[in-house]
Design a protein around this motif. Structure first.
Motif, PDB file in Angstrom:
ATOM      1  N   HIS A   1       0.852  -1.199   0.000  1.00 22.90           N
ATOM      2  CA  HIS A   1       0.000   0.000   0.000  1.00 22.90           C
ATOM      3  C   HIS A   1       0.882   1.241   0.000  1.00 22.90           C
ATOM      4  O   HIS A   1       1.817   1.368   0.791  1.00 22.90           O
ATOM      5  CB  HIS A   1      -0.906   0.012   1.234  1.00 22.90           C
ATOM      6  CG  HIS A   1      -1.922   1.109   1.208  1.00 22.90           C
ATOM      7  ND1 HIS A   1      -3.074   1.034   0.475  1.00 22.90           N
ATOM      8  CD2 HIS A   1      -1.943   2.322   1.825  1.00 22.90           C
ATOM      9  CE1 HIS A   1      -3.781   2.145   0.639  1.00 22.90           C
ATOM     10  NE2 HIS A   1      -3.117   2.947   1.452  1.00 22.90           N
TER      11      HIS A   1
ATOM     12  N   THR B   1       0.695   5.639  -0.277  1.00 22.60           N
ATOM     13  CA  THR B   1      -0.148   6.828  -0.168  1.00 22.60           C
ATOM     14  C   THR B   1       0.538   8.000  -0.856  1.00 22.60           C
ATOM     15  O   THR B   1       1.676   8.344  -0.511  1.00 22.60           O
ATOM     16  CB  THR B   1      -0.423   7.188   1.302  1.00 22.60           C
ATOM     17  OG1 THR B   1      -1.085   6.096   1.942  1.00 22.60           O
ATOM     18  CG2 THR B   1      -1.297   8.427   1.397  1.00 22.60           C
TER      19      THR B   1
ATOM     20  N   SER C   1      -1.589  -1.199  -4.211  1.00 19.43           N
ATOM     21  CA  SER C   1      -2.623  -0.165  -4.268  1.00 19.43           C
ATOM     22  C   SER C   1      -2.042   1.194  -3.912  1.00 19.43           C
ATOM     23  O   SER C   1      -1.072   1.303  -3.148  1.00 19.43           O
ATOM     24  CB  SER C   1      -3.778  -0.498  -3.330  1.00 19.43           C
ATOM     25  OG  SER C   1      -3.334  -0.583  -1.988  1.00 19.43           O
TER      26      SER C   1
ATOM     27  N   GLN D   1      -3.269   4.954  -2.520  1.00 16.96           N
ATOM     28  CA  GLN D   1      -4.278   5.839  -1.940  1.00 16.96           C
ATOM     29  C   GLN D   1      -3.941   7.269  -2.339  1.00 16.96           C
ATOM     30  O   GLN D   1      -2.815   7.744  -2.161  1.00 16.96           O
ATOM     31  CB  GLN D   1      -4.261   5.721  -0.413  1.00 16.96           C
ATOM     32  CG  GLN D   1      -5.170   6.707   0.301  1.00 16.96           C
ATOM     33  CD  GLN D   1      -6.511   6.117   0.649  1.00 16.96           C
ATOM     34  OE1 GLN D   1      -6.607   4.939   0.953  1.00 16.96           O
ATOM     35  NE2 GLN D   1      -7.541   6.937   0.588  1.00 16.96           N
TER      36      GLN D   1
ATOM     37  N   ASP E   1      -9.545  10.470  -1.299  1.00 19.07           N
ATOM     38  CA  ASP E   1     -10.420   9.478  -0.664  1.00 19.07           C
ATOM     39  C   ASP E   1     -10.448   8.156  -1.407  1.00 19.07           C
ATOM     40  O   ASP E   1     -11.082   7.200  -0.954  1.00 19.07           O
ATOM     41  CB  ASP E   1     -11.857  10.016  -0.580  1.00 19.07           C
ATOM     42  CG  ASP E   1     -11.983  11.170   0.401  1.00 19.07           C
ATOM     43  OD1 ASP E   1     -11.186  11.208   1.364  1.00 19.07           O
ATOM     44  OD2 ASP E   1     -12.861  12.028   0.201  1.00 19.07           O
TER      45      ASP E   1
ATOM     46  N   VAL F   1      -8.814   4.813  -3.895  1.00 17.47           N
ATOM     47  CA  VAL F   1      -7.717   3.840  -3.963  1.00 17.47           C
ATOM     48  C   VAL F   1      -7.664   3.258  -5.370  1.00 17.47           C
ATOM     49  O   VAL F   1      -8.699   2.862  -5.929  1.00 17.47           O
ATOM     50  CB  VAL F   1      -7.896   2.707  -2.938  1.00 17.47           C
ATOM     51  CG1 VAL F   1      -6.795   1.663  -3.093  1.00 17.47           C
ATOM     52  CG2 VAL F   1      -7.896   3.259  -1.518  1.00 17.47           C
ATOM     53  N   THR F   2      -6.463   3.209  -5.916  1.00 20.09           N
ATOM     54  CA  THR F   2      -6.231   2.587  -7.218  1.00 20.09           C
ATOM     55  C   THR F   2      -5.442   1.303  -7.009  1.00 20.09           C
ATOM     56  O   THR F   2      -4.355   1.334  -6.417  1.00 20.09           O
ATOM     57  CB  THR F   2      -5.452   3.531  -8.149  1.00 20.09           C
ATOM     58  OG1 THR F   2      -6.241   4.704  -8.387  1.00 20.09           O
ATOM     59  CG2 THR F   2      -5.133   2.862  -9.468  1.00 20.09           C
ATOM     60  N   THR F   3      -5.971   0.192  -7.471  1.00 22.04           N
ATOM     61  CA  THR F   3      -5.309  -1.108  -7.310  1.00 22.04           C
ATOM     62  C   THR F   3      -4.788  -1.579  -8.660  1.00 22.04           C
ATOM     63  O   THR F   3      -5.532  -1.650  -9.645  1.00 22.04           O
ATOM     64  CB  THR F   3      -6.281  -2.152  -6.735  1.00 22.04           C
ATOM     65  OG1 THR F   3      -6.759  -1.692  -5.468  1.00 22.04           O
ATOM     66  CG2 THR F   3      -5.583  -3.490  -6.557  1.00 22.04           C
TER      67      THR F   3
ATOM     68  N   ARG G   1     -14.094   6.325  -3.715  1.00 21.62           N
ATOM     69  CA  ARG G   1     -14.314   6.645  -2.303  1.00 21.62           C
ATOM     70  C   ARG G   1     -14.637   5.346  -1.576  1.00 21.62           C
ATOM     71  O   ARG G   1     -15.041   4.356  -2.196  1.00 21.62           O
ATOM     72  CB  ARG G   1     -15.459   7.650  -2.135  1.00 21.62           C
ATOM     73  CG  ARG G   1     -16.816   7.148  -2.604  1.00 21.62           C
ATOM     74  CD  ARG G   1     -17.928   7.960  -1.965  1.00 21.62           C
ATOM     75  NE  ARG G   1     -17.984   9.307  -2.465  1.00 21.62           N
ATOM     76  CZ  ARG G   1     -18.800   9.703  -3.435  1.00 21.62           C
ATOM     77  NH1 ARG G   1     -19.591   8.824  -4.019  1.00 21.62           N
ATOM     78  NH2 ARG G   1     -18.826  10.954  -3.825  1.00 21.62           N
ATOM     79  N   PRO G   2     -14.469   5.304  -0.250  1.00 27.01           N
ATOM     80  CA  PRO G   2     -14.789   4.087   0.498  1.00 27.01           C
ATOM     81  C   PRO G   2     -16.231   3.658   0.259  1.00 27.01           C
ATOM     82  O   PRO G   2     -17.156   4.478   0.300  1.00 27.01           O
ATOM     83  CB  PRO G   2     -14.563   4.502   1.950  1.00 27.01           C
ATOM     84  CG  PRO G   2     -13.565   5.615   1.881  1.00 27.01           C
ATOM     85  CD  PRO G   2     -13.904   6.358   0.620  1.00 27.01           C
TER      86      PRO G   2
END
Length: 304
Positions: A134, A136, A155, A157, A160, A162-164, A193-194
């Protein structure tokens, strides 16, 4: 309550401050300023606020010049735009694992073998463990070349969302609260967004998201989008306000758009990132805008 950076009286006060600190200021400017002060009790208060904040900047500038570190003066400069102190501190990202300076491009090889190229004035943190990789992106821009690892997804971040990565190369830019994901190889899954559904973005496609959610993927000009990796900025019908925000990442002094009405002007141009002031002068020659440089540092952009 109106935020000071959006308060028209405060912006006029800032304009007067710039005009009176200009070496070309004339006596007629000072008389006009005196008349403006007398027009409304709010005017002297707004000017006092602008003057006090500018004085803080003047105290910090000499040390900042010696250190040649943009973040050292951002607190004082942000005061010029009346950004709250906590927001300024949040932009420092002192705890980021990797940072790039203004005008710097930096290549990083992560522990898993993935490569990251950081654009100007960017900050990145990394958190790898046995189950995930991960990253950020706190600010700025980064190009990712992801090493294969079937057991751990990679991923990023940003804001807000997330790109995987789905085994891929892609670019992520965070600018003025808008995240732009541009895929150059294979595909990614973008969750804006979440709790939102993930959107698959294939090579040759680009997706943007922000506070209001995500937009549908669109085709993009890869040469223009990735020109920053060759120290160039290329704009095709991009709003002037966005162009100024991009140039800000390559300049130590702040750029203030004083007349929002010209912010939507479409710009098609290409600039080398080594001289953002030259780029600004080129814009002023082409578009109905004028520039005022305050104390050799802050650039104010007006409609002409």
């Amino acid at each position: 309550m109106t935020h000071p950076a959006q308060d028209p009286v405060y912006l006029v006060a800032l304009e007067w401050l710039a005009r009176l600190n200009d070496e070309d200021a004339a006596e007629q400017d000072r008389r006009a300023f005196a008349r403006w002060l007398d027009e409304d009790p709010a005017h002297p208060a707004a000017y006092a606020r602008a003057q006090a904040l500018w004085n803080r900047f003047e105290l910090v500038r000499p040390a900042a010049r010696r250190m040649q570190r943009r973040r050292a003066v951002l607190g004082a400069l942000a005061a010029l735009a009346a950004v709250p102190a906590l927001y300024v501190l949040s932009r420092q990202h002192f705890l980021a694992d990797y940072r790039s300076g203004v005008g710097e491009r930096r290549r990083i090889v992560l522990a898993d073998g993935s490569a990251v190229e950081l654009g100007s004035d960017s900050a990145l943190s990394v958190s790898f463990d046995a189950g995930r990789r991960h990253v950020t992106l706190h600010r700025g821009q980064a190009y990712f070349q992801v090493a294969a690892d079937a057991a751990r997804r990679f991923s990023v971040q940003a804001g807000d969302g997330v790109t995987t990565a789905l085994g891929t190369q892609f670019d992520v830019k965070l600018l003025d609260g808008i995240v732009t994901v541009s895929v150059t190889e294979h595909a990614v899954a973008v969750r804006p967004r979440p709790g939102a559904a993930a959107v698959t973005v294939a090579a040759g496609w680009q997706m943007q998201y922000g506070e209001s959610g995500g937009a549908a993927p669109v085709r993009f000009d890869q040469a223009a989008t990735l020109a920053w990796r060759q120290d160039r900025l290329v704009f095709n019908d991009v709003p002037l306000a966005t162009v100024l925000a991009e140039l800000q990442r390559y300049q130590r002094g702040p750029i203030f758009l004083m007349d929002a009405g010209v912010g939507a002007l479409p710009v098609t141009a290409a600039f080398h990132v080594s001289d953002p002031q030259e780029a600004l002068r080129g814009l002023a020659e082409t578009f109905p805008i004028r520039l005022r440089v305050v104390a050799g540092y802050a650039t104010l952009v007006y409609a002409r």
